[in-house]
Design an enzyme around this catalytic site. Structure first.
Site, PDB file in Angstrom:
ATOM      1  N   PRO A 104       4.470   1.042   2.746  1.00  0.00           N
ATOM      2  CA  PRO A 104       5.703   1.832   2.669  1.00  0.00           C
ATOM      3  C   PRO A 104       5.426   3.325   2.815  1.00  0.00           C
ATOM      4  O   PRO A 104       4.378   3.810   2.390  1.00  0.00           O
ATOM      5  CB  PRO A 104       6.226   1.569   1.259  1.00  0.00           C
ATOM      6  CG  PRO A 104       5.340   0.544   0.656  1.00  0.00           C
ATOM      7  CD  PRO A 104       4.088   0.480   1.464  1.00  0.00           C
ATOM      8  N   THR A 105       6.366   4.031   3.372  1.00  0.00           N
ATOM      9  CA  THR A 105       6.329   5.482   3.394  1.00  0.00           C
ATOM     10  C   THR A 105       6.686   5.996   1.993  1.00  0.00           C
ATOM     11  O   THR A 105       6.821   5.206   1.056  1.00  0.00           O
ATOM     12  CB  THR A 105       7.309   5.997   4.471  1.00  0.00           C
ATOM     13  OG1 THR A 105       7.064   7.372   4.669  1.00  0.00           O
ATOM     14  CG2 THR A 105       8.764   5.759   4.087  1.00  0.00           C
ATOM     15  N   ASN A 106       6.874   7.308   1.814  1.00  0.00           N
ATOM     16  CA  ASN A 106       7.223   7.849   0.492  1.00  0.00           C
ATOM     17  C   ASN A 106       8.545   7.243   0.028  1.00  0.00           C
ATOM     18  O   ASN A 106       9.508   7.224   0.783  1.00  0.00           O
ATOM     19  CB  ASN A 106       7.393   9.370   0.571  1.00  0.00           C
ATOM     20  CG  ASN A 106       6.070  10.104   0.725  1.00  0.00           C
ATOM     21  OD1 ASN A 106       5.143   9.594   1.337  1.00  0.00           O
ATOM     22  ND2 ASN A 106       5.986  11.287   0.168  1.00  0.00           N
ATOM     23  N   LYS A 125      -6.174   1.497  -2.023  1.00  0.00           N
ATOM     24  CA  LYS A 125      -5.157   0.784  -1.245  1.00  0.00           C
ATOM     25  C   LYS A 125      -5.747   0.224   0.059  1.00  0.00           C
ATOM     26  O   LYS A 125      -5.388  -0.873   0.488  1.00  0.00           O
ATOM     27  CB  LYS A 125      -3.966   1.712  -0.940  1.00  0.00           C
ATOM     28  CG  LYS A 125      -3.113   1.999  -2.176  1.00  0.00           C
ATOM     29  CD  LYS A 125      -2.404   0.736  -2.621  1.00  0.00           C
ATOM     30  CE  LYS A 125      -1.505   0.935  -3.814  1.00  0.00           C
ATOM     31  NZ  LYS A 125      -0.943  -0.332  -4.320  1.00  0.00           N
ATOM     32  N   HIS A 176       6.580  12.232  -8.074  1.00  0.00           N
ATOM     33  CA  HIS A 176       6.623  12.637  -6.681  1.00  0.00           C
ATOM     34  C   HIS A 176       7.719  13.678  -6.491  1.00  0.00           C
ATOM     35  O   HIS A 176       8.486  13.980  -7.410  1.00  0.00           O
ATOM     36  CB  HIS A 176       6.863  11.422  -5.783  1.00  0.00           C
ATOM     37  CG  HIS A 176       5.645  10.574  -5.624  1.00  0.00           C
ATOM     38  ND1 HIS A 176       5.491   9.359  -6.254  1.00  0.00           N
ATOM     39  CD2 HIS A 176       4.500  10.778  -4.921  1.00  0.00           C
ATOM     40  CE1 HIS A 176       4.307   8.854  -5.938  1.00  0.00           C
ATOM     41  NE2 HIS A 176       3.685   9.688  -5.136  1.00  0.00           N
ATOM     42  N   GLY A 207       0.829  -1.192   0.000  1.00  0.00           N
ATOM     43  CA  GLY A 207       0.000   0.000   0.000  1.00  0.00           C
ATOM     44  C   GLY A 207       0.861   1.238   0.000  1.00  0.00           C
ATOM     45  O   GLY A 207       1.883   1.295  -0.694  1.00  0.00           O
ATOM     46  N   SER A 208       0.474   2.202   0.797  1.00  0.00           N
ATOM     47  CA  SER A 208       1.199   3.467   0.822  1.00  0.00           C
ATOM     48  C   SER A 208       0.786   4.213   2.090  1.00  0.00           C
ATOM     49  O   SER A 208      -0.285   3.973   2.637  1.00  0.00           O
ATOM     50  CB  SER A 208       0.806   4.259  -0.417  1.00  0.00           C
ATOM     51  OG  SER A 208       0.647   5.618  -0.113  1.00  0.00           O
ATOM     52  N   SER A 209       1.647   5.141   2.540  1.00  0.00           N
ATOM     53  CA  SER A 209       1.347   5.843   3.789  1.00  0.00           C
ATOM     54  C   SER A 209       0.171   6.806   3.641  1.00  0.00           C
ATOM     55  O   SER A 209      -0.348   7.299   4.637  1.00  0.00           O
ATOM     56  CB  SER A 209       2.582   6.581   4.295  1.00  0.00           C
ATOM     57  OG  SER A 209       3.050   7.470   3.317  1.00  0.00           O
ATOM     58  N   CYS A 210      -0.283   7.063   2.400  1.00  0.00           N
ATOM     59  CA  CYS A 210      -1.410   7.988   2.226  1.00  0.00           C
ATOM     60  C   CYS A 210      -2.746   7.360   2.616  1.00  0.00           C
ATOM     61  O   CYS A 210      -3.777   8.003   2.564  1.00  0.00           O
ATOM     62  CB  CYS A 210      -1.466   8.522   0.808  1.00  0.00           C
ATOM     63  SG  CYS A 210      -2.034   7.299  -0.368  1.00  0.00           S
ATOM     64  N   TYR A 229      -6.761   7.183  -4.564  1.00  0.00           N
ATOM     65  CA  TYR A 229      -5.710   6.162  -4.487  1.00  0.00           C
ATOM     66  C   TYR A 229      -5.744   5.491  -3.112  1.00  0.00           C
ATOM     67  O   TYR A 229      -5.644   4.263  -2.996  1.00  0.00           O
ATOM     68  CB  TYR A 229      -4.370   6.871  -4.726  1.00  0.00           C
ATOM     69  CG  TYR A 229      -3.141   6.026  -4.597  1.00  0.00           C
ATOM     70  CD1 TYR A 229      -2.771   5.158  -5.624  1.00  0.00           C
ATOM     71  CD2 TYR A 229      -2.336   6.099  -3.466  1.00  0.00           C
ATOM     72  CE1 TYR A 229      -1.620   4.395  -5.517  1.00  0.00           C
ATOM     73  CE2 TYR A 229      -1.190   5.336  -3.352  1.00  0.00           C
ATOM     74  CZ  TYR A 229      -0.835   4.485  -4.384  1.00  0.00           C
ATOM     75  OH  TYR A 229       0.302   3.736  -4.270  1.00  0.00           O
TER      76      TYR A 229
HETATM   77  P1  GDP Z   1       2.451  13.453  -1.440  1.00  0.00           P
HETATM   78  O1  GDP Z   1       3.471  12.950  -0.456  1.00  0.00           O
HETATM   79  O2  GDP Z   1       1.345  12.495  -1.703  1.00  0.00           O
HETATM   80  O3  GDP Z   1       1.934  14.808  -1.039  1.00  0.00           O
HETATM   81  O4  GDP Z   1       3.157  13.571  -2.867  1.00  0.00           O
HETATM   82  P2  GDP Z   1       4.324  14.404  -3.559  1.00  0.00           P
HETATM   83  O5  GDP Z   1       5.611  13.666  -3.424  1.00  0.00           O
HETATM   84  O6  GDP Z   1       3.858  14.689  -4.939  1.00  0.00           O
HETATM   85  O7  GDP Z   1       4.433  15.797  -2.790  1.00  0.00           O
HETATM   86  C1  GDP Z   1       5.042  15.928  -1.535  1.00  0.00           C
HETATM   87  C2  GDP Z   1       5.198  17.405  -1.182  1.00  0.00           C
HETATM   88  O8  GDP Z   1       6.236  17.962  -1.992  1.00  0.00           O
HETATM   89  C3  GDP Z   1       3.958  18.271  -1.422  1.00  0.00           C
HETATM   90  O9  GDP Z   1       3.874  19.224  -0.362  1.00  0.00           O
HETATM   91  C4  GDP Z   1       4.295  18.967  -2.733  1.00  0.00           C
HETATM   92  O10 GDP Z   1       3.613  20.191  -2.932  1.00  0.00           O
HETATM   93  C5  GDP Z   1       5.791  19.196  -2.537  1.00  0.00           C
HETATM   94  N1  GDP Z   1       6.522  19.486  -3.781  1.00  0.00           N
HETATM   95  C6  GDP Z   1       7.401  20.510  -3.938  1.00  0.00           C
HETATM   96  N2  GDP Z   1       7.853  20.564  -5.201  1.00  0.00           N
HETATM   97  C7  GDP Z   1       7.267  19.534  -5.869  1.00  0.00           C
HETATM   98  C8  GDP Z   1       7.341  19.066  -7.212  1.00  0.00           C
HETATM   99  O11 GDP Z   1       8.029  19.635  -8.062  1.00  0.00           O
HETATM  100  N3  GDP Z   1       6.605  17.960  -7.522  1.00  0.00           N
HETATM  101  C9  GDP Z   1       5.847  17.311  -6.593  1.00  0.00           C
HETATM  102  N4  GDP Z   1       5.169  16.222  -6.960  1.00  0.00           N
HETATM  103  N5  GDP Z   1       5.733  17.745  -5.313  1.00  0.00           N
HETATM  104  C10 GDP Z   1       6.437  18.844  -4.950  1.00  0.00           C
END
Ligand code: GDP
Length: 316
Positions: free
Chosen positions: A170-172, A147, A186, A113-116, A143
């Site tokens: 998993p976390t990010n 999950k 991401h 899954g995912s931490s979201c 999503y």
């Molecule tokens: P999340 O963990 O599901 O929110 O997914 P993301 O990895 O897409 O975003 C994580 C955080 O990073 C959020 O606060 C975004 O706004 C920020 N962020 C900053 N710059 C970027 C970028 O260029 N792309 C993405 N995807 N997120 C960004």
């Protein structure tokens, strides 16, 4: 102390569903040292969204263990703008794979899954039992619901059919094989691609949101190691969080990325873009108590990811 394994992969036929993705590819690399036979199937051969195709392939190929690494994934913007795509594809492929596995008497399956999946305002760090205790983060709820359904399916299949199916959250993640497309990626690959461009063009690095949200990041090779560990050492209903135990702000990770890329550019924060969850730190005490540890520090993982990006950027 690590307990004796409950399940052995040695000599088994092991299907990695989603082997072309970042997680699936890392699992295939990790399984190379497990003395098992790794099975993979291309999208052209089997469309995981088609139940018949999945069932016939599983029946014919008889995997004994399955890693469900297939998923439709994306960053905050992709999730927010393609909700139907995220909920339908994830529900379809996970139900197809789990039910096909049951029909073919697969011995062990792990769903990822995912931490979201946790509520937007869950206590931090988020323990496993925070699941379904409050409203989800709106930007990725589609999503997340899919999950959560996958976790609940594994639980239900344990109860009704006695299947040894488990889930890991998993976390990010970041690392080799990530998606570097700015519209769907991401934060780490997006900022890496932007820092690379800033180095080339002498420009600023645009960062979405305020820079203050906090995120925990796990190197994908460490995730693959944890998932193989759980396959061997865990057998219970509750899903297991997989994280590193600490988080950083988006500003901090942007600075670390700039350092890994070797650029001095200024960060420019774009407040018109969403911040998403204010914080997303998993409580991974349960996994740590089983004896597993992550091996890669964030700065080291970022350097290795940038090296991968430089070698593969045409494709990435
Ligand atoms: P999340 O963990 O599901 O929110 O997914 P993301 O990895 O897409 O975003 C994580 C955080 O990073 C959020 O606060 C975004 O706004 C920020 N962020 C900053 N710059 C970027 C970028 O260029 N792309 C993405 N995807 N997120 C960004």
């Amino acid at each position: 102390m690590t307990s004796a394994p409950l399940y052995s992969l040695a000599g088994k036929r092991v299907w990695v569903a989603g082997h072309r993705g970042m997680v699936g590819a890392a699992l295939v690399r990790r399984l190379a040292s497990e003395n098992c036979e790794v099975l993979t199937v291309s999208r052209a051969e089997v469309d995981l969204l088609r139940q018949d195709a999945v069932e016939s392939w599983v029946k014919a190929n008889k995997p004994q263990a399955v890693f469900v690494a297939a998923a439709t994934v994306g960053g905050i913007l992709a999730n927010d703008t393609r909700p139907a795509h995220f909920i339908y594809e994830n529900l379809a492929l996970e139900t197809n794979i789990i039910e096909a596995a049951r029909q073919a008497q697969v011995e062990k399956l792990i769903f990822l899954g995912s931490s979201c999946i946790y509520p937007r305002l869950a206590p931090q760090p988020m323990p496993e039992d925070a699941l379904l205790t409050g409203p989800l983060e709106p930007t990725n709820q589609w999503y997340a619901i899919a999950k959560i359904a996958g976790i609940m399916m594994c639980r239900a299949y344990r109860r009704q059919y006695g299947c040894d199916y488990i889930s890991a959250m998993p976390t990010n993640l970041y690392g080799p094989g990530d998606n570097f497309d700015l519209q769907s990626s991401h934060v780490i690959p997006a900022l890496m691609a932007k820092a690379h461009a800033a180095k080339r063009d002498g420009t600023e690095i645009p960062v979405w949101g305020s820079g203050s949200p906090r995120r925990e990041f796990l190197y994908v090779e460490d995730l693959a190691d944890a998932v193989v560990f759980l396959m061997k050492h865990y057998s219970d209903e509750e899903h297991v969080n997989v994280g590193v135990g600490s988080d950083v702000t988006i500003r901090e990770v942007a600075e670390l990325i700039a350092r890994a890329v070797g650029v001095e550019s200024r960060l420019r924060f774009d407040a018109t873009k969403p911040d998403g969850m204010p914080r997303k730190l998993l409580d991974s005490a349960k996994l740590l108590a089983m004896g597993w540890r992550p091996g890669t520090a964030l700065d080291v993982g970022l350097r290795q990811t940038y090296e991968w990006f430089l070698r593969h950027r045409a494709a990435a």
